[in-house]
Motif scaffolding. Sequence first.
Motif, PDB file in Angstrom:
ATOM      1  N   PRO A  16      42.747 -57.744   3.104  1.00 40.42           N
ATOM      2  CA  PRO A  16      42.288 -58.710   4.109  1.00 40.42           C
ATOM      3  C   PRO A  16      42.523 -60.171   3.741  1.00 40.42           C
ATOM      4  O   PRO A  16      42.929 -60.967   4.576  1.00 40.42           O
ATOM      5  CB  PRO A  16      40.794 -58.393   4.231  1.00 40.42           C
ATOM      6  CG  PRO A  16      40.691 -56.945   3.871  1.00 40.42           C
ATOM      7  CD  PRO A  16      41.724 -56.727   2.803  1.00 40.42           C
ATOM      8  N   GLY A  17      42.281 -60.534   2.490  1.00 37.99           N
ATOM      9  CA  GLY A  17      42.459 -61.929   2.101  1.00 37.99           C
ATOM     10  C   GLY A  17      43.902 -62.382   2.184  1.00 37.99           C
ATOM     11  O   GLY A  17      44.199 -63.498   2.621  1.00 37.99           O
ATOM     12  N   TYR A  18      44.824 -61.519   1.765  1.00 37.47           N
ATOM     13  CA  TYR A  18      46.246 -61.876   1.773  1.00 37.47           C
ATOM     14  C   TYR A  18      46.834 -61.910   3.172  1.00 37.47           C
ATOM     15  O   TYR A  18      47.910 -62.466   3.380  1.00 37.47           O
ATOM     16  CB  TYR A  18      47.025 -60.880   0.915  1.00 37.47           C
ATOM     17  CG  TYR A  18      46.881 -61.117  -0.569  1.00 37.47           C
ATOM     18  CD1 TYR A  18      47.606 -62.123  -1.206  1.00 37.47           C
ATOM     19  CD2 TYR A  18      46.011 -60.348  -1.336  1.00 37.47           C
ATOM     20  CE1 TYR A  18      47.473 -62.350  -2.558  1.00 37.47           C
ATOM     21  CE2 TYR A  18      45.865 -60.565  -2.690  1.00 37.47           C
ATOM     22  CZ  TYR A  18      46.605 -61.571  -3.306  1.00 37.47           C
ATOM     23  OH  TYR A  18      46.476 -61.806  -4.638  1.00 37.47           O
ATOM     24  N   GLN A  19      46.153 -61.327   4.115  1.00 32.48           N
ATOM     25  CA  GLN A  19      46.649 -61.302   5.486  1.00 32.48           C
ATOM     26  C   GLN A  19      46.888 -62.711   6.027  1.00 32.48           C
ATOM     27  O   GLN A  19      47.753 -62.935   6.880  1.00 32.48           O
ATOM     28  CB  GLN A  19      45.640 -60.574   6.366  1.00 32.48           C
ATOM     29  CG  GLN A  19      46.072 -60.375   7.807  1.00 32.48           C
ATOM     30  CD  GLN A  19      45.011 -59.615   8.572  1.00 32.48           C
ATOM     31  OE1 GLN A  19      44.412 -58.676   8.062  1.00 32.48           O
ATOM     32  NE2 GLN A  19      44.780 -60.031   9.800  1.00 32.48           N
ATOM     33  N   GLN A  20      46.157 -63.676   5.500  1.00 33.47           N
ATOM     34  CA  GLN A  20      46.286 -65.046   5.990  1.00 33.47           C
ATOM     35  C   GLN A  20      47.664 -65.640   5.703  1.00 33.47           C
ATOM     36  O   GLN A  20      48.068 -66.611   6.336  1.00 33.47           O
ATOM     37  CB  GLN A  20      45.197 -65.919   5.374  1.00 33.47           C
ATOM     38  CG  GLN A  20      43.801 -65.450   5.757  1.00 33.47           C
ATOM     39  CD  GLN A  20      42.728 -66.368   5.217  1.00 33.47           C
ATOM     40  OE1 GLN A  20      42.449 -67.418   5.765  1.00 33.47           O
ATOM     41  NE2 GLN A  20      42.116 -65.967   4.126  1.00 33.47           N
ATOM     42  N   ASP A  80      36.758 -66.476 -13.352  1.00 36.74           N
ATOM     43  CA  ASP A  80      35.628 -65.686 -13.842  1.00 36.74           C
ATOM     44  C   ASP A  80      34.989 -64.849 -12.737  1.00 36.74           C
ATOM     45  O   ASP A  80      34.246 -63.899 -13.033  1.00 36.74           O
ATOM     46  CB  ASP A  80      34.572 -66.605 -14.468  1.00 36.74           C
ATOM     47  CG  ASP A  80      35.032 -67.184 -15.801  1.00 36.74           C
ATOM     48  OD1 ASP A  80      36.004 -66.651 -16.367  1.00 36.74           O
ATOM     49  OD2 ASP A  80      34.434 -68.170 -16.259  1.00 36.74           O
ATOM     50  N   CYS A  81      35.239 -65.201 -11.475  1.00 38.56           N
ATOM     51  CA  CYS A  81      34.666 -64.441 -10.359  1.00 38.56           C
ATOM     52  C   CYS A  81      35.443 -63.139 -10.199  1.00 38.56           C
ATOM     53  O   CYS A  81      36.681 -63.134 -10.216  1.00 38.56           O
ATOM     54  CB  CYS A  81      34.732 -65.270  -9.079  1.00 38.56           C
ATOM     55  SG  CYS A  81      33.859 -64.516  -7.690  1.00 38.56           S
ATOM     56  N   ASN A  82      34.727 -62.024 -10.037  1.00 45.44           N
ATOM     57  CA  ASN A  82      35.395 -60.720  -9.986  1.00 45.44           C
ATOM     58  C   ASN A  82      35.884 -60.336  -8.592  1.00 45.44           C
ATOM     59  O   ASN A  82      36.312 -59.200  -8.378  1.00 45.44           O
ATOM     60  CB  ASN A  82      34.466 -59.627 -10.524  1.00 45.44           C
ATOM     61  CG  ASN A  82      33.162 -59.539  -9.739  1.00 45.44           C
ATOM     62  OD1 ASN A  82      33.014 -60.183  -8.710  1.00 45.44           O
ATOM     63  ND2 ASN A  82      32.218 -58.759 -10.237  1.00 45.44           N
ATOM     64  N   CYS A  83      35.844 -61.261  -7.621  1.00 47.68           N
ATOM     65  CA  CYS A  83      36.368 -60.953  -6.290  1.00 47.68           C
ATOM     66  C   CYS A  83      37.891 -60.968  -6.324  1.00 47.68           C
ATOM     67  O   CYS A  83      38.507 -61.492  -7.260  1.00 47.68           O
ATOM     68  CB  CYS A  83      35.849 -61.957  -5.263  1.00 47.68           C
ATOM     69  SG  CYS A  83      36.540 -63.614  -5.439  1.00 47.68           S
ATOM     70  N   ASP A  84      38.514 -60.409  -5.316  1.00 46.62           N
ATOM     71  CA  ASP A  84      39.974 -60.322  -5.273  1.00 46.62           C
ATOM     72  C   ASP A  84      40.621 -61.574  -4.692  1.00 46.62           C
ATOM     73  O   ASP A  84      41.571 -62.111  -5.262  1.00 46.62           O
ATOM     74  CB  ASP A  84      40.410 -59.102  -4.444  1.00 46.62           C
ATOM     75  CG  ASP A  84      40.032 -57.787  -5.113  1.00 46.62           C
ATOM     76  OD1 ASP A  84      40.042 -57.738  -6.353  1.00 46.62           O
ATOM     77  OD2 ASP A  84      39.703 -56.829  -4.393  1.00 46.62           O
TER      78      ASP A  84
END
Length: 375
Positions: free
Chosen positions: A249-253, A335-339
């Motif tokens: 979803p994030g890369y869709q942008q 450091d944030c573990n989100c994608d």
Amino acid sequence: MKIVNKITLYLNIIFSDRTFLGRPHKIALLPSQTTIKLVDAESREELEEISADIAHREVHPQAIYKRQDTNGRMLTYQCISLDLNSKQAILKQTADSPLFTVAVTESETSSLTVLTDPVKLPLLFSQVSEVDDCQEYLTLSLSFGEVKHITSGYSLMTQIYEQTCLNKRCLNYKEPLPKERRCPLCSKLTRKAVIVKTLSEEKFEQPFRTQFSAPMVKLAINSSARQYLQHNALETRTNLTRSGEPIPPGYQQLWEYSSTLIAIHSFGHQIMRALQLVARVDPKQVNFTVVKELGENNNYTGYFYDTSDGGNGAAEAVFKHLPKLASAARAIARDCNCDTGCAKCLIQHGCPDGNIALLKQIGLLLLDAIATPDV
């Protein structure tokens, strides 16, 4: 206070104390912008306090508002009422759902008086680049200007994660195509992606308006840097398409927005995350917006601006400490573990641009290119 008087007062404060830059508490006596208290409809507990311009976009009547509680859980609220006279917004907690609201806001920033000469910072996209030979650079300009926001309504939206066509020229673009391996119209391979649908659009009888004057920092990158970012985005898109896996979803942008817009917008949000660590600036004292330059394709500029009428020093902290801020912001993001970016490292409550065109990895390209070297 008239704008000319604000500028005179502001310049007197800066130049009477050369150590002022980066120390926002020095001008705490300047008038602050109106703030709105968010109150729980059932418990009457005060949840938090936000500036009026953010309240117009985030907690207008019927707005869906998300916030974290003290345990880190994300809670969903709907605004019952926004009373500007009592400076309160009443929120009722609701069950989580894919529904969300997007305010229809027109924002405008204009520079009135230039406060310093522009500063040109080299962008070292490659570790082997030399500063003197670097052709990519970022320019910072500090000025005193005017900020306007007009929120005229909102859209009720929902989103699903479904197989779809990502060919922008196709009539099936971003239309649900469940179980279709190829698009029936253009024959392109379909991919799973987030599909956003508008359920309704509402207009306010009386638009919410905010206007104030404050210091601001303009951030721009040159054409060579824009070309580098575009090449990186195209390469990432190609790799994602070749994998045959669903598009995250994030890369869709990367298919929907300019790489320059994504980079500058993400970079601005990431820098704001670091302000409290590097310059002791409260995140509520500053905001960031992106503006498309007229007459040029794929060219955007970012603006950091104080959220207090007359100024509070936050923009100057960005102007003086940007490389250090980039180093701290880079550490927070990594450091944030989100994608691809989340509320802890990228998403910003009260974003004038609605938190669109944000991708952690693209912002990191600018952060890495400008950050002070690791010791």
